[in-house]
Design an enzyme around this catalytic site. Sequence first.
Site, short mmCIF file in Angstrom:
data_model
loop_
_atom_site.label_atom_id
_atom_site.label_comp_id
_atom_site.label_asym_id
_atom_site.label_seq_id
_atom_site.Cartn_x
_atom_site.Cartn_y
_atom_site.Cartn_z
N ASN A 24 -2.28 2.14 -7.06
CA ASN A 24 -1.17 2.82 -6.42
C ASN A 24 -0.28 3.40 -7.53
OD1 ASN A 24 1.23 3.49 -4.94
ND2 ASN A 24 0.64 2.01 -3.38
N PRO A 25 0.18 4.67 -7.39
CA PRO A 25 1.07 5.19 -8.45
C PRO A 25 2.45 4.55 -8.45
CG PRO A 25 0.72 6.83 -6.72
CD PRO A 25 -0.16 5.68 -6.41
N GLY A 45 -3.70 2.46 -2.23
CA GLY A 45 -2.93 3.48 -1.52
C GLY A 45 -2.20 3.01 -0.29
N THR A 46 -1.67 1.78 -0.35
CA THR A 46 -0.87 1.33 0.79
C THR A 46 0.45 0.77 0.28
OG1 THR A 46 -0.73 -0.16 2.69
CG2 THR A 46 -2.05 -0.92 0.82
N HIS A 60 -6.25 0.46 12.66
CA HIS A 60 -5.30 1.23 13.48
C HIS A 60 -5.96 2.32 14.28
CE1 HIS A 60 -2.03 -0.08 10.38
NE2 HIS A 60 -2.33 -1.04 11.24
N GLN A 72 -6.37 1.18 7.11
CA GLN A 72 -5.25 1.40 8.04
C GLN A 72 -5.23 2.86 8.49
OE1 GLN A 72 -1.49 -0.87 6.50
NE2 GLN A 72 -2.72 -0.29 4.71
N ARG A 77 -2.63 16.89 14.07
CA ARG A 77 -3.16 15.99 13.02
C ARG A 77 -4.68 15.95 13.09
NH1 ARG A 77 -0.24 10.33 13.40
NH2 ARG A 77 -1.51 9.94 11.56
N CYS A 135 -10.75 8.54 35.69
CA CYS A 135 -9.66 7.92 36.49
C CYS A 135 -8.44 8.82 36.59
CB CYS A 135 -9.26 6.57 35.86
SG CYS A 135 -8.45 6.71 34.26
P1 OAD Z 1 2.50 4.68 3.49
O1 OAD Z 1 2.85 6.11 3.65
O2 OAD Z 1 3.46 3.61 3.97
O3 OAD Z 1 2.24 4.36 1.94
C1 OAD Z 1 1.39 5.20 1.20
C2 OAD Z 1 1.17 4.54 -0.15
O4 OAD Z 1 0.25 5.34 -0.88
C3 OAD Z 1 2.44 4.44 -0.98
O5 OAD Z 1 2.53 3.14 -1.55
C4 OAD Z 1 2.23 5.50 -2.09
O6 OAD Z 1 2.81 5.09 -3.32
C5 OAD Z 1 0.73 5.49 -2.21
N1 OAD Z 1 0.15 6.73 -2.72
C6 OAD Z 1 0.63 7.98 -2.61
N2 OAD Z 1 -0.22 8.86 -3.20
C7 OAD Z 1 -1.29 8.12 -3.66
C8 OAD Z 1 -2.48 8.42 -4.34
N3 OAD Z 1 -2.78 9.69 -4.68
N4 OAD Z 1 -3.34 7.41 -4.66
C9 OAD Z 1 -3.03 6.13 -4.33
N5 OAD Z 1 -1.90 5.77 -3.67
C10 OAD Z 1 -1.04 6.76 -3.35
O7 OAD Z 1 1.08 4.48 4.16
P2 OAD Z 1 0.38 3.12 4.56
O8 OAD Z 1 0.66 2.04 3.58
O9 OAD Z 1 -1.04 3.44 4.83
O10 OAD Z 1 0.50 2.29 10.90
O11 OAD Z 1 1.11 2.78 5.96
C11 OAD Z 1 0.64 1.65 6.67
C12 OAD Z 1 0.85 1.91 8.13
O12 OAD Z 1 2.21 2.26 8.37
C13 OAD Z 1 0.07 3.09 8.68
O13 OAD Z 1 -1.26 2.77 8.93
C14 OAD Z 1 0.83 3.33 9.97
C15 OAD Z 1 2.26 3.12 9.50
O14 OAD Z 1 3.03 2.47 10.48
C16 OAD Z 1 0.27 2.71 12.21
O15 OAD Z 1 0.27 3.90 12.50
C17 OAD Z 1 0.04 1.60 13.18
#
Ligand code: OAD
Length: 250
Positions: free
Chosen positions: A222-223, A196-197, A129, A111, A76, A159
């Site tokens: 968000n889409p 985008g979350t 995160h 995040q 990654r 260490c």
């Molecule tokens: P997710 O993968 O859960 O969600 C991604 C979001 O982005 C979804 O709602 C999609 O609809 C949206 N999406 C996809 N393509 C997009 C685009 N081109 N433009 C805008 N939005 C788009 O990812 P997160 O919400 O970031 O935590 O996940 C939150 C946390 O869950 C992460 O940080 C991670 C995971 O557990 C840790 O690792 C602690």
Amino acid sequence: MAHPTPPPDLAAARAALSRARSIAVLTGAGISAESGVPTFRDALTGLWSRFRPEDLATPEAFSADPATVWSWYADRRARVASVQPNAGHHALVAMERAAHARGAAFTLVTQNVDGLHQAAGSGTVIELHGNLRRVKCFDRHHPAVTWDERETPPRCTQCASLLRPDVVWFGEALPQAALDAACAAAGAAQVFLSIGTSTLVEPAASLPFAALQAGACVIEVNPAPTPLTAHATWVLAGPAAAIMPVLAAP
Ligand code: OAD
């Protein structure tokens, strides 16, 4: 040719942002999707398709099989080092600079662990995160600047404990200072932008609701719908790389 009239939510969101004395932004994996970084809940592709992230991103997984977890993050790290910020990241830089130019506060909370906001030029980025481009040791969190990639994982030169990515794993506490700053920004924001979350993972998922509770207008980009969609003031349904430049345009 007349310019198409922007949809009402977009026009209202733009007006609110241009007037706001304080703006807070929360981003998730979706803002990096158009840079080629898979969202967190995309199926793991290729070599990693047989794993669930929840099975790799934990201290227990690392202790049980440090080589596999280290290698997943090394892959990654290599991927994020090879991609570029997209128009969504750059639009947030422009929005931050415009806010500062008019004396408004602008706080970006992410995040994401890919470092793309910093790569785009965002000033202050609150990383809830962590950041997978940074590495520390498992036992004492000594930061590591260089290491031998032939070792999987390498050991700390201070260490001798195993090195790991400087990210928050499932079951681990978020960095308290980052969380405090994010909560303060959400409580003080006149406009809160959630981009985008999936709004599923706490405590980040509560930030837009805390902003609403404190009287802010909330914009969701968000889409797809999320648990925030029904509560947001304005919903801009579409990809961040398309919507954010329009939202941030002067
Ligand atoms: P997710 O993968 O859960 O969600 C991604 C979001 O982005 C979804 O709602 C999609 O609809 C949206 N999406 C996809 N393509 C997009 C685009 N081109 N433009 C805008 N939005 C788009 O990812 P997160 O919400 O970031 O935590 O996940 C939150 C946390 O869950 C992460 O940080 C991670 C995971 O557990 C840790 O690792 C602690």
